[in-house]
Design a protein around this motif. Structure first.
Motif, PDB file in Angstrom:
ATOM      1  N   GLU A 582       0.674  -1.220  -0.004  1.00 10.36           N
ATOM      2  CA  GLU A 582      -0.051   0.238   0.063  1.00 10.36           C
ATOM      3  C   GLU A 582       0.812   1.251  -0.040  1.00 10.36           C
ATOM      4  OE1 GLU A 582      -3.241   2.157   2.930  1.00 10.36           O
ATOM      5  OE2 GLU A 582      -3.302  -0.262   2.533  1.00 10.36           O
ATOM      6  N   ALA A 585       2.478   1.677  -3.601  1.00 11.11           N
ATOM      7  CA  ALA A 585       1.476   1.899  -4.260  1.00 11.11           C
ATOM      8  C   ALA A 585       1.065   3.272  -4.511  1.00 11.11           C
ATOM      9  CB  ALA A 585       0.182   1.046  -4.344  1.00 11.11           C
ATOM     10  N   THR A 586       1.311   4.079  -3.360  1.00  6.71           N
ATOM     11  CA  THR A 586       0.733   5.414  -3.543  1.00  6.71           C
ATOM     12  C   THR A 586       1.981   6.508  -4.215  1.00  6.71           C
ATOM     13  OG1 THR A 586       1.962   5.899  -1.512  1.00  6.71           O
ATOM     14  CG2 THR A 586      -0.463   5.085  -1.311  1.00  6.71           C
ATOM     15  N   LYS A 592      -1.308   1.187  -9.460  1.00  2.00           N
ATOM     16  CA  LYS A 592      -1.926   1.052  -8.106  1.00  2.00           C
ATOM     17  C   LYS A 592      -2.429  -0.544  -8.246  1.00  2.00           C
ATOM     18  CE  LYS A 592      -3.054   5.240  -6.343  1.00  2.00           C
ATOM     19  NZ  LYS A 592      -4.072   6.213  -5.662  1.00  2.00           N
TER      20      LYS A 592
END
Length: 949
Positions: A582, A585-586, A592
């Motif tokens: 997570e 992925a930002t 994403k």
């Protein structure tokens, strides 16, 4: 016509009373003759007395007596004998002088149809559909949406049941037997619903698998599906018409796969054949293959009882009723969409609006628009779907959107992100979405689908705990320092009737806020994996099932921390992949939902190396170098240290499950093999490789076919020569020498065709004065009995054979006895003749089924043999034949090798001479044969379709 007034209304009422009385008499007799049926047959004017209700020629005499008693009239036996349907009986009664129906009973004023409620009486999925089809036939069950506003088709309960039964008839016509596995490789659409219940009505076990979404991945897709098809032993594959040719690539590599068909082919092939009886609640309803099943597929065995227990428990937890409306884009080959959305709606009577996953993925706003347009109250999706709505929906697309009807949307099937929950509630609050409608849930295929749900109407609980204490000591203590905190979402409490516990490595239950392995038990839990005893043993221990997840409990609610196999243990610390993924992925430049973090063994240090794999469109070395620096910084912020290796991949290279989840174990395997990111090549090359892989199996199959053809040719040479020799011997030898010659010839035939024959209980047979009742599976039955039965048995044959040029004289010289099947008076006379033959010292050999079929199973028994035995006080010896159907199946002429067996069971006596004693004798004999024949019970006829009356 009945003697009634000329008032039309009164005449109609009288005729209706007569119809009800005939239905009652026929139904009562049918239930007495077939008490094993769980549901009485539905009687209609078109119901056929013999084929549909099992009222044979001898039983018609009993029926005639009961009708005469009910209507106080004499019915000519000839008139009754010509009656083929229940409607014909009514016609005969109208012509009978003096026939008086019972008094007309007017319905009570104010009677109303039952309200729509859940199918709680149902024990199986088919009973649930049948219940709604009977009580709410025209109620809308489901609508397939092309987009949010455009229906592409719909099913009422009755129409779905009717279409599915037709598909089931098409399956039965293709020799699908109860227990066969039927794979469904279908996109979301009306065909899937028909195919799923078609398999269930045919007694088969549906195996949903996902269809290829992109041709560029066809090789990987089919390779994965072949493993599932092999493990399941799939007999038939149902797919879309355009996919039949593509699916054919897998056929050579799956030995059990006999045919690939489309739903339209099944429905068009419906021939009205009776369907198998309703399966028991404990019977397998489906196989749900878990995500990521590549090399070692795990097919979760789910019974009807499991599935109904789960949908009922989930419905109770969320307060589901027929007033709800469910809107879904979830794939039907995945448990969340299949069981949670569809079967839940089916049971509770709530309408379902369903669209293709591709519709949602291409335009996420369509899901929310469908909820608005159809006033959806319930929905569900994995976490990534909410993230997709956040990132891909432009506010201009959804101007005027109203989500206020939504009372609960389940978030499950993958790790739930607290960040996603917060952002979704904030962004869509102005569109009427309430934070309390978001329901983080936990479930797994091994428990059908759902296991833990939060109470409805409560906002999600997010627990902030110390990262260090959890990573080093397994304690989920509340965090005081926000910078060193981990956040986990509560998935609520176990469903009603289910239990959850958290245990340590020794299997001892842990206290609250201590992390360990999550175990569960309850009525929804599977009995194990299909054909995988090793993994089934590892799954279940002392009645508890291992979820494969790590978790802790707090306040009686469960918090899932990650998959056991995915957690990375580095230098004694537990690192949680979903948190790393997570964070990465930002970053700008990273795709994403396309990040995988996993551990690889480090031989030198004895710990694990952290590997991070991420997809990006960047290709320039400078850009990739800068991106790696950002990735390592993000990883260090989460883990306290950078990853050992960061690997960038081009788009669509990371392995994913059918539901879009990252397959970390597959990514790890590819990494260790040095094949991570390896190009798949053009579609034509992938198809070519698949075809080459099928060459060797095809060659083996060809060799096997040649061998089978050679055996079949030899079999027919032996059988034809043997039957000719037997005919010649019977026609030329004196009476006492005929049976010994036939027995010798038949035994020689069995030896010449290589049939291994075993016998049991022949010593029980008396020299005469008994009835022998055998199951009937094949023409080979007679050969086996002729070779092994002692003495001079009297075979009872249908009278039509007596007139045949060769068979008639042959059977007569062997002492066969012929009976009339359709003329009642002649049947009664034949019964007296047979009883006399038995008293004179002969053993009567019957096949009470009357005939045999292609389909494996024991059909209903005619009453004749047992009425004779009861009236003549003769013992009945049940006889069991096995293997003959496998050697030569009905309607086929290609014999195969098969071991044969003949067993004579202990005798059974009627205990009386009346009709009910004959019925009981028949049922006891049939039950004894059924218990030993190794085939399913086919005595219960399929229910007639709505509208037959």
């Amino acid at each position: 016509m009945y003697a009634v007034s000329n008032y039309p209304g009164r005449r109609r009422a009288t005729q209706e009373a007569a119809r009800r009385e005939v239905f009652a008499v026929v139904g009562s007799l049918a239930r007495e003759m077939h008490p094993q049926r769980s549901v009485p047959a539905e009687i209609s004017l078109s119901s056929r007395l013999e084929q549909d209700l099992g009222v044979d020629s001898l039983a018609r005499a009993e029926l005639n007596m009961r009708l005469e008693k009910a209507f106080h009239a004499h019915l000519p036996i000839e008139e009754l004998g010509r009656a083929d349907t229940v409607g014909d009986l009514l016609t005969a009664l109208e012509k009978a002088p003096g026939a008086e129906p019972p008094p007309v009973v007017e319905p009570a004023a104010g009677e109303a149809l039952p309200h729509i409620r859940a199918a709680f009486e149902a024990r199986t999925l088919t009973e649930a559909l049948d219940w709604h089809a009977a009580h709410n036939p025209e109620r809308l069950h489901l609508t397939f949406l092309r987009d949010a506003a455009t229906p592409a088709g719909a099913f009422t309960y009755w129409r779905l049941a009717d279409e599915a039964r037709r598909a089931a008839e098409g399956l039965v016509a293709r020799d699908v037997a109860p227990g066969d596995r039927i794979a469904l490789m279908l996109p979301t659409g009306l065909d899937f619903f028909v195919a799923f219940f078609g398999a269930l009505y045919a007694g088969a076990i549906p195996v949903p698998i996902y269809p290829p979404m992109r041709m560029a991945q066809i090789e990987e897709h089919l390779t994965r599906q072949i493993g599932i098809l092999r493990n399941a032993g799939v007999k038939l594959l149902i797919t879309a018409a355009e996919g039949i040719r593509l699916a054919g690539l897998a056929r050579r590599r799956v030995e059990t796969l006999e045919e690939i068909v489309a739903v339209a082919d099944l429905v068009s092939g419906a021939d009205g054949a009776p369907l198998p009886p309703t399966r028991e609640a404990g019977a397998t309803a489906m196989l749900q293959y878990t995500s990521g099943s590549t090399g070692d597929p795990k097919g979760v065995v789910l019974s009807h009882a499991n599935l109904l227990a789960n949908v009922r428990a989930m419905g109770l937890a969320i307060g589901a009723t027929s007033a709800d409306t469910f809107v879904s884009w979830l794939p039907l080959y995945h448990d969340m969409g299949l069981i949670g959305a569809w079967l839940g709606c089916l049971h509770f009577g709530a309408p379902l609006y369903v669209m293709s996953p591709l519709t949602f993925l291409s335009r996420p706003a369509s899901w929310l628009e469908a909820i608005d347009r159809h006033r959806g109250t319930l929905s569900a999706a994995p976490n990534f779907a909410f993230e997709l709505c956040l990132d891909k929906i432009d506010p201009a697309q959804i101007e005027g959107l109203d989500l206020s009807s939504l009372r609960m949307v389940a978030n499950g099937a993958e790790p739930i992100s607290p960040r996603t929950i917060r952002r979704f509630a904030e962004k869509f609050a102005k569109y009427g979405f309430r934070a309390e409608a978001m329901a983080p849930v936990y479930g797994l295929a091994e428990n059908s689908v759902g296991l833990a749900f939060p109470p409805p109407g409560r906002a999600p609980l997010i627990d902030r705990i110390s990262r260090d204490l959890l990573a080093t000591d397994g304690r989920a203590e509340p965090a005081g320092d926000a910078t060193a905190a981990l956040e986990f979402v509560s998935c609520g409490a176990p469903l009603p009737g289910h239990e959850i516990r958290v245990v340590d490595g020794a299997g001892r239950e842990l206290a609250e806020r201590r992390e360990g392995r999550l175990e569960f038990r309850g009525p929804s839990a599977t009995a194990g994996y299909f054909r995988n005893e090793e993994k089934s043993k590892a799954l279940i221990r002392d009645g508890w099932l291992d979820s494969g997840d790590r978790a802790y409990t707090a306040g009686g609610e469960v918090y899932v921390t990650g998959r056991v196999k995915d957690i990375v243990i580095r230098a004694g610390r537990h690192l949680y992949p979903q948190e790393i993924e997570e964070a990465v992925a930002t970053l700008p430049g990273i795709r994403k939902g396309c990040v995988a973090a996993f551990g690889a063994p480090d031989v030198e240090t004895g710990t694990e190396r952290l590997i991070v794999v991420a997809e990006t469109y960047e290709t320039a070395p400078e850009a990739l170098g800068a991106l790696e620096t950002k990735v390592q910084a993000a990883v260090a912020a989460v883990c306290g240290a950078p990853a050992e290796e960061v690997r960038f991949l081009p788009p669509r290279s990371t392995p994913k499950t059918s539901s879009g989840k990252i397959r970390r174990s597959a990514a790890k395997a590819l990494f260790e093999e040095g094949r991570l990111g390896e190009p798949r090549g053009p579609v034509w090359l992938q198809i070519g490789r698949l075809a080459l892989l099928g060459l060797w199996p095809a060659m083996r199959g060809a060799a096997k076919s040649v061998g089978e053809l050679a055996y079949a040719s030899w079999w027919w040479i032996v059988v034809c020569a043997g039957y000719f020799a037997a005919w010649w011997a019977v026609m030329t030898l004196p009476c006492r020498s005929r049976w010994p010659a036939v027995r010798k010839i038949a035994g020689t035939m069995l030896g010449a065709i290589g049939a291994k024959v075993t016998t049991e209980g022949l010593e029980r047979l008396p020299k005469g004065g008994a009835v022998l009742a055998f199951n009937h599976s094949s023409y080979v039955d007679v050969m086996l009995l002729a070779a092994r039965l002692p003495g001079e048995p009297a075979f009872v044959a249908k009278k039509e054979l007596a007139g045949q040029i060769f068979a008639g004289p042959f059977l007569r010289r062997l002492g066969a006895l012929f009976v009339e099947r359709f003329d009642i008076a002649a049947s009664v006379a034949d019964a007296e003749k047979l009883a006399a033959a038995a008293r004179e010292g002969r053993n009567l050999v019957f096949f009470p089924e009357g005939t045999f079929t292609r389909r494996a199973g024991l059909c209903g028994f005619y009453l004749g043999a047992f009425k004779i035995a009861a009236e003549a006080e003769l013992p009945v010896f049940p006889g069991v034949l096995r293997g003959t159907r496998g050697m030569l199946r009905g309607e086929q002429w290609f014999p195969r090798r098969s071991a044969l067996s003949l067993a004579i069971l202990p005798p059974i006596r009627a205990g009386g001479s009346d009709f009910l004693c004959a019925l009981r004798l028949r049922d006891h004999v049939r039950a004894a044969i059924l218990a030993r024949c190794g085939e399913p019970d086919l005595s219960e006829l399929s229910k007639p379709r709505r509208g037959d009356a």
